[in-house]
Design a protein around this motif. Structure first.
Motif, PDB file in Angstrom:
ATOM      1  N   LEU A  54       0.821  -1.203   0.000  1.00  0.00           N
ATOM      2  CA  LEU A  54       0.000   0.000   0.000  1.00  0.00           C
ATOM      3  C   LEU A  54       0.859   1.259   0.000  1.00  0.00           C
ATOM      4  O   LEU A  54       0.580   2.213  -0.751  1.00  0.00           O
ATOM      5  N   GLU A  55       1.903   1.278   0.805  1.00  0.00           N
ATOM      6  CA  GLU A  55       2.780   2.457   0.861  1.00  0.00           C
ATOM      7  C   GLU A  55       3.437   2.709  -0.491  1.00  0.00           C
ATOM      8  O   GLU A  55       3.549   3.862  -0.933  1.00  0.00           O
ATOM      9  N   LEU A  56       3.872   1.646  -1.157  1.00  0.00           N
ATOM     10  CA  LEU A  56       4.496   1.804  -2.470  1.00  0.00           C
ATOM     11  C   LEU A  56       3.500   2.365  -3.484  1.00  0.00           C
ATOM     12  O   LEU A  56       3.829   3.253  -4.272  1.00  0.00           O
ATOM     13  N   MET A  57       2.273   1.851  -3.463  1.00  0.00           N
ATOM     14  CA  MET A  57       1.271   2.335  -4.410  1.00  0.00           C
ATOM     15  C   MET A  57       0.885   3.782  -4.124  1.00  0.00           C
ATOM     16  O   MET A  57       0.726   4.591  -5.052  1.00  0.00           O
ATOM     17  N   LEU A  58       0.741   4.125  -2.852  1.00  0.00           N
ATOM     18  CA  LEU A  58       0.408   5.510  -2.505  1.00  0.00           C
ATOM     19  C   LEU A  58       1.532   6.451  -2.912  1.00  0.00           C
ATOM     20  O   LEU A  58       1.287   7.559  -3.409  1.00  0.00           O
ATOM     21  N   GLN A  59       2.766   6.015  -2.706  1.00  0.00           N
ATOM     22  CA  GLN A  59       3.912   6.823  -3.122  1.00  0.00           C
ATOM     23  C   GLN A  59       3.894   7.083  -4.619  1.00  0.00           C
ATOM     24  O   GLN A  59       4.300   8.161  -5.088  1.00  0.00           O
ATOM     25  N   ASN A  60       3.391   6.101  -5.377  1.00  0.00           N
ATOM     26  CA  ASN A  60       3.361   6.219  -6.835  1.00  0.00           C
ATOM     27  C   ASN A  60       2.060   6.810  -7.365  1.00  0.00           C
ATOM     28  O   ASN A  60       1.789   6.757  -8.561  1.00  0.00           O
TER      29      ASN A  60
END
Length: 293
Positions: free
Chosen positions: A94-100
């Motif tokens: 989730l953190e990776l997707m939100l960052q992107n």
């Protein structure tokens, strides 16, 4: 004696250079090739957009059929379940997707006995190894890998340690991977293999909290994303010890499907077969939408 020491030093230097070269080659391959796993897809793909996003383990991968949910809700759906993953792994996704730049209306997180799990799964750690220097992934390893410094600083150590996930075979698969395969059928994969039932049980106790799920709740609140927790079906041979009822107290609003399906819907005690998954997907979205009316 001096000649022996010089020869030994030369061999050690040569070995170090070979390890450095191999580390660079492996890392560049994983960095530059298209996404071959959902973790890589989350890391490499900007602006993922979906109405509903499902996170969790194989009990998401094998249970959530996006086309069934889309047909009833009219919403777009992605199944981002990763087999064997734990809350800490799902948090990183989730953190990776939100960052992107993820754009999402609602996230559905499957929770059962994993509420008691505070570490990271070995398989997910292995898949993430090539990206250990990416800031979010680095933080994940600092928290969950006891040998973080060796993984970070010793050339090629991370690839040797995780040969089961990112060794030579994994490297070849990475080169051959096609990104469209990662989310084929919206990320759903039907359970395969012979029907197999075995007695098991959920824990007799429940932990006070799960840090990764608390972090997930905070992230979703800040981003204005609805976060829905649910428990997927279990067969009658799984002794529950009232665990899911305890979980409902920890996670108010939990959608509890643990005991609603006959054993004929299962391929094994924790995974529905494909038709069972389709029925469950329809039931889950109908109950969710019914609660919102």
């Amino acid at each position: 004696m001096k000649a022996y020491l010089r020869h030994t030093a030369f061999l050690l230097l040569l070995l170090l250079l070979l390890l450095l070269a191999a580390d660079v080659v492996y890392t560049e391959v994983y960095k530059r090739t298209p996404a071959a796993t959902k973790m890589q897809y989350a890391l490499k793909t900007p602006n993922i957009t979906t109405d509903y996003l499902f996170l969790g383990s194989s009990r998401v991968v094998n249970h959530i059929v996006p086309e069934e949910i889309e047909a009833i809700s009219g919403k777009s759906v992605l199944n981002f379940g990763v087999p064997g993953s734990l809350p800490a792994d799902n948090l990183l996704l989730l953190e990776l997707m939100l960052q992107n730049g993820l754009r999402c209306e609602t996230i559905f997180m499957q929770v059962d006995h994993v509420f008691n799990e505070h570490g990271a799964s070995e398989l997910f750690l292995g898949e993430a190894m090539p990206f250990v220097r990416q800031p979010l992934v680095e933080t994940y390893f600092r928290q969950h890998a006891a040998d973080f410094k060796a993984l970070y600083y010793v050339p090629f150590y991370r690839y040797m340690k995780s040969e089961y996930a990112i060794g030579v075979r994994g490297l070849v698969q990475q080169v051959r991977a096609r990104p469209e395969q990662v989310l084929q059928l919206g990320g759903f994969m039907a359970r395969e293999g012979a029907v197999s039932f075995r007695k098991s049980e959920l824990p007799g106790h429940i932990d006070a909290q799960n840090p990764a799920l608390l972090r997930m709740q905070a992230l979703c609140r800040r981003r204005g994303i609805e976060l829905v927790f649910y428990t997927a079906p279990l067969c009658t041979m799984v002794r529950q010890h009232g665990y899911v009822e305890k979980l409902e107290k920890k996670l108010p609003g939990l959608l509890n499907f643990a005991s609603r399906y006959p054993d004929s819907s299962f391929g094994d005690c924790r995974h529905l077969h494909e038709e069972g998954a389709r029925v469950f997907s329809r039931d889950l979205i109908r109950e969710y939408l019914g609660r919102k009316q």
